[in-house]
Design an enzyme around this catalytic site. Structure first.
Site, PDB file in Angstrom:
ATOM      1  N   GLU A  41      -0.072 -32.389  -3.732  1.00  0.00           N
ATOM      2  CA  GLU A  41      -1.005 -31.609  -2.980  1.00  0.00           C
ATOM      3  C   GLU A  41      -1.777 -32.659  -2.252  1.00  0.00           C
ATOM      4  OE1 GLU A  41      -4.230 -28.375  -3.128  1.00  0.00           O
ATOM      5  OE2 GLU A  41      -4.018 -29.576  -4.988  1.00  0.00           O
ATOM      6  N   LYS A 110      -1.887 -22.369   1.253  1.00  0.00           N
ATOM      7  CA  LYS A 110      -2.671 -22.128   0.025  1.00  0.00           C
ATOM      8  C   LYS A 110      -3.721 -20.769   0.093  1.00  0.00           C
ATOM      9  CE  LYS A 110      -5.258 -24.286  -3.508  1.00  0.00           C
ATOM     10  NZ  LYS A 110      -5.610 -25.878  -3.781  1.00  0.00           N
ATOM     11  N   CYS A 145      -1.496 -25.784  -6.403  1.00  0.00           N
ATOM     12  CA  CYS A 145      -2.628 -25.980  -7.313  1.00  0.00           C
ATOM     13  C   CYS A 145      -3.177 -24.789  -8.088  1.00  0.00           C
ATOM     14  CB  CYS A 145      -3.518 -26.978  -6.661  1.00  0.00           C
ATOM     15  SG  CYS A 145      -4.573 -27.635  -7.768  1.00  0.00           S
TER      16      CYS A 145
END
Length: 264
Positions: A41, A110, A145
């Site tokens: 990431e 995300k 994440c």
């Protein structure tokens, strides 16, 4: 399918240095029999959020071109981790995938922003659902994440046919136990491979990262795991037929009774 997972330290706020480092890793790794390479990431910038607007890509350029060039040069699919990415609504944390022919095939921003790292202050959440994509004829998914803490996202991908789910991360060292436990849980409950790339090192913000990049099979067994403080490339062959055997032996998807679930 043979996977290479990259784990390294990100230079805080230095986009050029990080791109050069990834290019060197590709150059110095034997990728002749590798099908897919996975990056972590925010690997171009780290969490230099105070400067993220000037460091972010512009609709994934020019980093998309860099990854496409690497994919064609080494004839590998690339799950290109995620990068800070400016679009009309602000700066997103965007993951993308390029196949071995250099074709851009998937993008996901995300949707769960991390309060503990002040992401909501500097970034905007993605507005599109995580979707499956195909590499070499196999269905896969990718999340970022903090998404790991939301099992609904993984189940949606598994129900859509994902046999591998990639998790790209900058996960802090103080929550290493959560990282490892949740990754194994996601593999077991969805009977799929989990392939996770995390970074190492300590950034000027004070956050130290856990490393522990990992590959887990559909039975929840750890196939490969990196250390917490070393740059490493994890190499592992994934047996895609093994997923079918596990799902036949423990038929959780056939046993689902969705009419009794409050949320579907």
């Amino acid at each position: 399918m043979k996977i290479a997972v990259l784990q390294f330290e990100v230079e805080f706020g230095d986009v050029e240095a990080n791109i050069e480092h990834v290019e060197k890793v590709f150059l110095n790794t034997d990728l002749n029999d590798i099908d897919t390479v996975v990056l972590p990431e925010m690997w171009t910038t780290g969490y230099d959020l105070e400067n993220i607007q000037k460091l972010a890509m512009d609709n994934l350029e020019p980093i998309k071109g860099v990854i496409q060039r690497l994919a064609k040069k080494y004839s590998v699919n690339i799950v290109a981790g995620s990068v800070a990415n400016t679009k009309g609504e602000g700066v997103l944390n965007t993951s993308f995938v390029v196949n071995r022919d250099g074709e851009f095939i998937h993008e996901y921003s995300k949707i769960h922003l991390v309060p503990m790292l002040n992401e909501p202050k500097y970034l905007v959440g993605g507005k599109n659902k995580a979707e499956v994509f195909e590499l070499d004829g196999e269905k896969m998914g990718a999340v970022i994440c903090y998404d790991l803490r939301f099992p609904e996202l993984f189940r949606d991908l598994a129900l859509d046919g994902a046999k591998i789910i990639f998790v790209v991360a900058e996960w802090p060292i103080e929550r290493t136990a959560h990282w490892l436990t949740l990754l194994q849980a996601r593999a077991i409950e969805n009977q799929c491979y989990i392939v996770a790339s995390n970074i190492i090192g300590k950034q000027p913000t004070g956050t130290e990262f856990a490393g522990k990049s990992i590959i887990i099979n559909p039975f929840g067994e750890i196939m490969k795991q990196a250390t917490s403080n070393e740059e490493e490339v994890l190499l592992e062959q994934l047996d895609m037929e093994y997923i079918n055997r596990i799902r036949k032996e423990i038929p959780i998807f056939e046993s689902r009774r969705t009419n009794y679930y409050k949320f579907n």
